[in-house]
Design a protein around this motif. Structure first.
Motif, PDB file in Angstrom:
ATOM      1  N   ALA A   1       3.547  -2.001  11.004  1.00 30.74           N
ATOM      2  CA  ALA A   1       2.136  -2.310  11.270  1.00 30.74           C
ATOM      3  C   ALA A   1       1.262  -1.582  10.252  1.00 30.74           C
ATOM      4  O   ALA A   1       1.671  -0.592   9.633  1.00 30.74           O
ATOM      5  N   LEU A   2       0.048  -2.089  10.068  1.00 26.00           N
ATOM      6  CA  LEU A   2      -0.898  -1.479   9.141  1.00 26.00           C
ATOM      7  C   LEU A   2      -1.893  -0.612   9.905  1.00 26.00           C
ATOM      8  O   LEU A   2      -2.330  -0.964  11.005  1.00 26.00           O
TER       9      LEU A   2
ATOM     10  N   LEU B   1      -4.699  -1.500  12.256  1.00 23.05           N
ATOM     11  CA  LEU B   1      -5.552  -2.488  11.609  1.00 23.05           C
ATOM     12  C   LEU B   1      -5.241  -3.877  12.165  1.00 23.05           C
ATOM     13  O   LEU B   1      -4.101  -4.342  12.107  1.00 23.05           O
ATOM     14  N   GLN B   2      -6.247  -4.529  12.702  1.00 22.08           N
ATOM     15  CA  GLN B   2      -6.089  -5.861  13.266  1.00 22.08           C
ATOM     16  C   GLN B   2      -6.705  -6.885  12.305  1.00 22.08           C
ATOM     17  O   GLN B   2      -7.886  -6.816  11.992  1.00 22.08           O
TER      18      GLN B   2
ATOM     19  N   GLU C   1      -7.051  -5.245   3.940  1.00 16.09           N
ATOM     20  CA  GLU C   1      -5.884  -4.378   3.767  1.00 16.09           C
ATOM     21  C   GLU C   1      -6.108  -3.299   2.724  1.00 16.09           C
ATOM     22  O   GLU C   1      -5.279  -2.399   2.588  1.00 16.09           O
ATOM     23  N   ARG C   2      -7.206  -3.364   1.989  1.00 14.45           N
ATOM     24  CA  ARG C   2      -7.469  -2.361   0.961  1.00 14.45           C
ATOM     25  C   ARG C   2      -7.575  -0.983   1.598  1.00 14.45           C
ATOM     26  O   ARG C   2      -8.367  -0.758   2.500  1.00 14.45           O
ATOM     27  N   GLY C   3      -6.765  -0.077   1.140  1.00 16.25           N
ATOM     28  CA  GLY C   3      -6.766   1.274   1.693  1.00 16.25           C
ATOM     29  C   GLY C   3      -5.913   1.444   2.933  1.00 16.25           C
ATOM     30  O   GLY C   3      -5.852   2.540   3.500  1.00 16.25           O
ATOM     31  N   ALA C   4      -5.220   0.379   3.351  1.00 16.79           N
ATOM     32  CA  ALA C   4      -4.388   0.476   4.555  1.00 16.79           C
ATOM     33  C   ALA C   4      -3.125   1.287   4.277  1.00 16.79           C
ATOM     34  O   ALA C   4      -2.677   1.411   3.133  1.00 16.79           O
ATOM     35  N   ARG C   5      -2.562   1.817   5.334  1.00 15.54           N
ATOM     36  CA  ARG C   5      -1.319   2.582   5.233  1.00 15.54           C
ATOM     37  C   ARG C   5      -0.334   2.131   6.303  1.00 15.54           C
ATOM     38  O   ARG C   5      -0.701   1.436   7.246  1.00 15.54           O
TER      39      ARG C   5
ATOM     40  N   HIS D   1       3.565  10.720   9.658  1.00 17.10           N
ATOM     41  CA  HIS D   1       3.125  10.654   8.277  1.00 17.10           C
ATOM     42  C   HIS D   1       3.015   9.199   7.843  1.00 17.10           C
ATOM     43  O   HIS D   1       3.758   8.336   8.297  1.00 17.10           O
ATOM     44  N   TYR D   2       2.055   8.952   6.974  1.00 11.47           N
ATOM     45  CA  TYR D   2       1.691   7.605   6.559  1.00 11.47           C
ATOM     46  C   TYR D   2       1.840   7.464   5.047  1.00 11.47           C
ATOM     47  O   TYR D   2       1.706   8.424   4.292  1.00 11.47           O
ATOM     48  N   LEU D   3       2.104   6.228   4.633  1.00 13.08           N
ATOM     49  CA  LEU D   3       2.236   5.914   3.219  1.00 13.08           C
ATOM     50  C   LEU D   3       1.316   4.750   2.870  1.00 13.08           C
ATOM     51  O   LEU D   3       1.102   3.864   3.697  1.00 13.08           O
ATOM     52  N   PRO D   4       0.770   4.717   1.649  1.00 13.37           N
ATOM     53  CA  PRO D   4      -0.041   3.562   1.247  1.00 13.37           C
ATOM     54  C   PRO D   4       0.779   2.282   1.385  1.00 13.37           C
ATOM     55  O   PRO D   4       1.974   2.255   1.063  1.00 13.37           O
TER      56      PRO D   4
END
Length: 211
Positions: free
Chosen positions: A22-23, A36-37, A51-55, A68-71
């Motif tokens: 999921a984003l 992010l929906q 989606e710009r800047g989503a992780r 922890h999150y990744l681009p």
């Protein structure tokens, strides 16, 4: 090394499935990540904008680290290239990396027909403002890398002008972390398992005069 077709989290080595993740986006008002929906009927342009800047949240099934999150682009362009900067504390690793990123920002790679863009705009902006500009524009000496840093310092999506692009992640790890005998359970040195290359930085003033 990583499998040619797979993407591993450089912080915990978990497999990342681009189609199953999921984003998420950072909500500054709530000081937390929120999912992010995106409406199913969104146009491709609307989807790219949202989606710009989503992780993506690393699944970390072994729960070896905190969340922890990744681009999102880290998992969307094939196997990333992971580069580690290695050297003793105060050897100049951060200065070298900052100078390299500054040169890329200045467009020096265009002479080699290589294009690049930040993998994550906010992450890259922070690195430029905290490291690159103080070094190159103000002539400041940068402080040593903090210990227990487990995320990459910066990451770019790089490739030839008309060819495929791949993520390139740069790790700048505190010298004290690398000098410890055992692999850190906190993930500080985990990226070493999948690193594609190392840049060794040595302070010439510390070399034996007889060498």
């Amino acid at each position: 090394p990583q499998d040619a077709d797979g993407v591993l989290c450089p912080m915990c080595l978990s497999q990342l499935d681009r189609d199953a993740l999921a984003l998420w986006r950072w909500d500054s008002a709530r000081c937390e990540y929120v999912e992010l929906q995106i409406p199913m009927d969104a146009t491709p342009e609307q989807r790219r904008h949202r989606e710009r800047g989503a992780r993506v949240l690393c699944p970390d099934p072994l729960q070896s680290l905190d969340e922890h999150y990744l681009p999102v682009d880290y998992v969307r362009h094939g196997r990333p290239v992971v580069i580690g900067f290695v050297g003793a504390t105060s050897s100049g690793k951060t200065h070298l990396l900052s100078a390299m990123v500054g040169a890329i920002e200045a467009g020096d790679l265009t002479d080699f027909e290589i294009t690049s863009r930040p993998l994550d705009e906010a992450w890259h902006h922070t690195f430029v403002e905290e490291k690159v500009r103080p070094l190159l524009e103000q002539g400041k000496v940068l402080p040593p890398t903090e210990g227990k840093i487990i995320a990459f310092a910066d990451a770019l999506l790089m490739g030839t002008k008309n060819g495929p692009h791949r993520p390139v992640a740069f790790f700048d790890v505190a010298g004290g972390e690398l000098s410890r005998g055992s692999v850190s359970e906190q993930g500080v040195k985990t990226f070493l398992e999948i690193a594609d290359g190392f840049i060794f930085v040595v302070d010439s003033a510390r070399l034996d005069a007889s060498l």
